[in-house]
Scaffold this motif. Structure first.
Motif, mmCIF file in Angstrom:
data_model
loop_
_atom_site.group_PDB
_atom_site.id
_atom_site.type_symbol
_atom_site.label_atom_id
_atom_site.label_comp_id
_atom_site.label_asym_id
_atom_site.label_seq_id
_atom_site.Cartn_x
_atom_site.Cartn_y
_atom_site.Cartn_z
ATOM 1 N N ARG A 136 33.236 31.624 62.445
ATOM 2 C CA ARG A 136 34.212 32.390 61.658
ATOM 3 C C ARG A 136 34.381 31.697 60.323
ATOM 4 O O ARG A 136 34.729 30.511 60.267
ATOM 5 C CB ARG A 136 35.550 32.477 62.403
ATOM 6 C CG ARG A 136 35.499 33.413 63.604
ATOM 7 C CD ARG A 136 36.815 33.412 64.371
ATOM 8 N NE ARG A 136 37.936 33.864 63.586
ATOM 9 C CZ ARG A 136 38.290 35.138 63.419
ATOM 10 N NH1 ARG A 136 37.569 36.094 63.970
ATOM 11 N NH2 ARG A 136 39.355 35.463 62.707
ATOM 12 N N VAL A 137 34.122 32.421 59.226
ATOM 13 C CA VAL A 137 34.082 31.832 57.889
ATOM 14 C C VAL A 137 35.262 32.324 57.055
ATOM 15 O O VAL A 137 35.554 33.519 57.012
ATOM 16 C CB VAL A 137 32.763 32.190 57.171
ATOM 17 C CG1 VAL A 137 32.722 31.542 55.788
ATOM 18 C CG2 VAL A 137 31.571 31.752 58.002
ATOM 19 N N PHE A 138 35.927 31.381 56.391
ATOM 20 C CA PHE A 138 37.013 31.694 55.474
ATOM 21 C C PHE A 138 36.775 30.905 54.187
ATOM 22 O O PHE A 138 36.329 29.753 54.244
ATOM 23 C CB PHE A 138 38.366 31.298 56.052
ATOM 24 C CG PHE A 138 38.754 32.080 57.271
ATOM 25 C CD1 PHE A 138 39.514 33.226 57.162
ATOM 26 C CD2 PHE A 138 38.343 31.669 58.533
ATOM 27 C CE1 PHE A 138 39.866 33.952 58.290
ATOM 28 C CE2 PHE A 138 38.688 32.387 59.667
ATOM 29 C CZ PHE A 138 39.452 33.540 59.531
ATOM 30 N N ILE A 146 44.745 40.174 52.056
ATOM 31 C CA ILE A 146 43.808 39.290 51.356
ATOM 32 C C ILE A 146 44.510 38.619 50.188
ATOM 33 O O ILE A 146 45.107 39.288 49.341
ATOM 34 C CB ILE A 146 42.581 40.081 50.845
ATOM 35 C CG1 ILE A 146 41.872 40.772 52.010
ATOM 36 C CG2 ILE A 146 41.622 39.154 50.110
ATOM 37 C CD1 ILE A 146 41.347 39.830 53.066
ATOM 38 N N ASP A 147 44.468 37.306 50.153
ATOM 39 C CA ASP A 147 44.999 36.541 49.020
ATOM 40 C C ASP A 147 44.218 36.963 47.775
ATOM 41 O O ASP A 147 42.999 36.782 47.708
ATOM 42 C CB ASP A 147 44.816 35.042 49.297
ATOM 43 C CG ASP A 147 45.448 34.163 48.231
ATOM 44 O OD1 ASP A 147 45.395 34.536 47.052
ATOM 45 O OD2 ASP A 147 45.956 33.087 48.587
ATOM 46 N N PHE A 192 52.299 40.898 47.640
ATOM 47 C CA PHE A 192 51.046 40.153 47.704
ATOM 48 C C PHE A 192 51.294 38.873 48.504
ATOM 49 O O PHE A 192 52.343 38.239 48.367
ATOM 50 C CB PHE A 192 50.535 39.832 46.297
ATOM 51 C CG PHE A 192 50.235 41.059 45.480
ATOM 52 C CD1 PHE A 192 48.971 41.631 45.515
ATOM 53 C CD2 PHE A 192 51.223 41.657 44.710
ATOM 54 C CE1 PHE A 192 48.689 42.777 44.779
ATOM 55 C CE2 PHE A 192 50.949 42.798 43.973
ATOM 56 C CZ PHE A 192 49.686 43.369 44.010
ATOM 57 N N TYR A 193 50.315 38.523 49.314
ATOM 58 C CA TYR A 193 50.467 37.409 50.247
ATOM 59 C C TYR A 193 49.437 36.326 49.927
ATOM 60 O O TYR A 193 48.278 36.638 49.619
ATOM 61 C CB TYR A 193 50.291 37.898 51.680
ATOM 62 C CG TYR A 193 51.265 39.005 52.032
ATOM 63 C CD1 TYR A 193 52.486 38.714 52.617
ATOM 64 C CD2 TYR A 193 50.962 40.334 51.746
ATOM 65 C CE1 TYR A 193 53.387 39.721 52.928
ATOM 66 C CE2 TYR A 193 51.859 41.353 52.047
ATOM 67 C CZ TYR A 193 53.068 41.043 52.631
ATOM 68 O OH TYR A 193 53.960 42.032 52.934
ATOM 69 N N PHE A 194 49.879 35.052 50.024
ATOM 70 C CA PHE A 194 49.044 33.933 49.599
ATOM 71 C C PHE A 194 48.952 32.877 50.696
ATOM 72 O O PHE A 194 49.884 32.683 51.483
ATOM 73 C CB PHE A 194 49.614 33.321 48.316
ATOM 74 C CG PHE A 194 49.816 34.330 47.221
ATOM 75 C CD1 PHE A 194 48.785 34.649 46.348
ATOM 76 C CD2 PHE A 194 51.022 34.995 47.097
ATOM 77 C CE1 PHE A 194 48.962 35.600 45.370
ATOM 78 C CE2 PHE A 194 51.211 35.952 46.109
ATOM 79 C CZ PHE A 194 50.179 36.259 45.246
ATOM 80 N N CYS A 195 47.815 32.179 50.684
ATOM 81 C CA CYS A 195 47.584 31.160 51.705
ATOM 82 C C CYS A 195 48.334 29.868 51.419
ATOM 83 O O CYS A 195 48.587 29.081 52.326
ATOM 84 C CB CYS A 195 46.081 30.877 51.813
ATOM 85 S SG CYS A 195 45.397 30.110 50.325
ATOM 86 N N CYS A 196 48.696 29.633 50.154
ATOM 87 C CA CYS A 196 49.339 28.369 49.785
ATOM 88 C C CYS A 196 50.133 28.551 48.497
ATOM 89 O O CYS A 196 49.937 29.531 47.762
ATOM 90 C CB CYS A 196 48.290 27.266 49.622
ATOM 91 S SG CYS A 196 47.138 27.578 48.264
#
Length: 304
Positions: free
Chosen positions: A92-94, A256-257, A280-284
Motif C-alpha cells: 500500500r503506497v502513500f 485527498i490532501d 479541505f483535509y490535511f495530513c499535517c
C-alpha cells in the motif's frame, strides 16, 4: 523489539486486546526513522515506540486503525515514491508529505484476538455450532439467559440467538444495541417478522433492525441441525472476510490532501480548512499552512 514494547505486547495479548506492530524494514534517506524502528499502536490510537515524525506517523496511525477495524493480513506500507524499494502488488503506497522527500517501507503486523461467537440458548443447532466454530478459530461462549451485561462485546463479536422463542426478543434487542458485527436468529421467517415487530415497538431504529440476520445462515437448502450450523458458519466467515454492514459506513470516507496528495480519513481529520464553503483535509499542520497561504495555487489544476 525493545523490552518495553515486548512487555506491552505481552500484556495486550494476555488481555485479549488488539494491536498493530509497525516495523521500518527499509528507507531511502532523508528519513527520521531507520530500519529496525518500531511502534506498537493500540485500538484506542495510543502509540508506543517510534516510527517517524509528522510525515509518517499520521499515515501509520490511520492504517493501523483501518486494519484493526477491518481485519486482515500483515502487509507492507510504503511512504514515498512508488518506484523505489521493494515492489510488490500487495504494497500500500502513500506519498510522503515532507518536502525533504525520503521513502519508508513499514511492515504492518496486526495482532487480533480470536473473533468471538456468543451462542444464546440451548438447541441442537447451538450444540453443533459449539463443535464446529472452534475449528475455524472462533472463541465460543454459550449463554443460557438473555443477560449480555457480563459479556465483553466488541466489533469482532458475533451473536447467534436460538432459544426456541423463550427469550429471543430480549436477547436480540440487547445484541442489536451492542457493537457486535453480526446478530443472527435461528427460526422461521414468520417468527423473524414477529421479532422485528417487537423490536420496533421496543424503540429500535430501522437501521438497527436491518442488521438482524433472521433466519440466520446462507441459503444452502440446509435441513438438519448440523447443516443449519454449517450454513450459519459460512455466513460468519463471509462477515469476517468482507466486513460487517456496520463497518462499511461513511466513517471510512477519505479526502485527498490538496497539497501532498495523501489520503486523509475524514472522520478523524485533525487539520481542516474551509475555503469558499468547501472543507479541505490535511495530513499535517505543514500542508495546512502551505494551503492557507495561497489556496488558489492548489485549487487551480495546471493545464496539460
Amino acid at each position: 523489539m525493545s523490552d518495553t514494547l515486548l512487555k506491552l505486547a505481552h500484556q495486550l495479548t494476555e488481555a485479549g486486546e488488539p494491536f498493530v506492530l509497525a516495523t521500518v524494514v527499509w528507507c531511502e534517506r532523508p528519513t527520521s526513522a531507520k530500519p529496525g524502528a518500531q511502534a506498537l499502536i493500540q485500538a484506542n490510537g495510543k502509540m508506543a515506540g517510534w516510527i517517524g515524525g509528522s510525515c509518517a506517523q499520521p499515515v501509520v496511525l490511520r492504517e493501523a486503525a483501518r486494519i484493526l477495524r477491518e481485519g486482515g493480513e500483515p502487509y507492507l506500507l510504503r511512504l514515498g515514491a512508488p518506484d523505489l524499494g521493494i515492489m510488490r502488488k500487495d504494497v500500500r503506497v502513500f506519498p510522503m508529505s515532507c518536502t525533504s522527500g525520503g521513502v519508508l517501507d513499514i511492515y504492518m503486523e496486526p495482532h487480533l484476538p480470536l473473533p468471538q461467537l456468543i451462542l444464546i440458548g440451548d438447541s441442537p443447532v447451538i450444540a453443533a455450532l459449539r463443535q464446529l466454530a472452534s475449528v475455524i478459530d472462533f472463541a465460543v461462549i454459550q449463554l443460557h439467559s438473555a443477560d449480555l451485561s457480563k459479556v465483553n462485546i466488541h466489533e469482532q463479536t458475533c451473536i447467534l440467538v436460538a432459544t426456541h422463542g423463550q427469550y429471543d426478543e430480549d436477547a436480540i434487542e440487547q445484541a442489536l444495541r451492542s457493537p457486535a458485527c453480526y446478530v443472527g436468529m435461528v427460526g422461521s421467517r414468520r417468527r423473524a417478522e414477529a421479532c422485528r415487530t417487537y423490536l420496533r415497538e421496543a424503540g429500535l431504529s430501522e437501521a438497527q433492525i436491518a442488521l438482524l440476520k433472521a433466519p440466520a445462515g446462507l441459503d444452502i437448502g440446509a435441513l438438519t441441525p448440523e447443516e443449519i450450523a454449517a450454513s450459519i458458519l459460512a455466513e460468519l466467515v463471509q462477515v469476517r472476510r468482507r466486513g460487517s454492514e456496520q463497518a462499511t459506513t461513511a466513517a471510512n470516507a477519505v479526502a485527498i490532501d490538496p497539497v501532498c496528495g495523501m489520503e486523509v480519513e475524514i472522520a478523524h481529520a485533525r487539520h481542516i480548512s474551509n475555503v469558499e464553503g468547501r472543507s479541505f483535509y490535511f495530513c499535517c499542520p505543514a500542508c495546512k499552512r502551505l494551503f492557507e497561504r495561497n489556496p488558489q495555487e492548489y485549487l487551480v489544476q495546471p493545464e496539460r
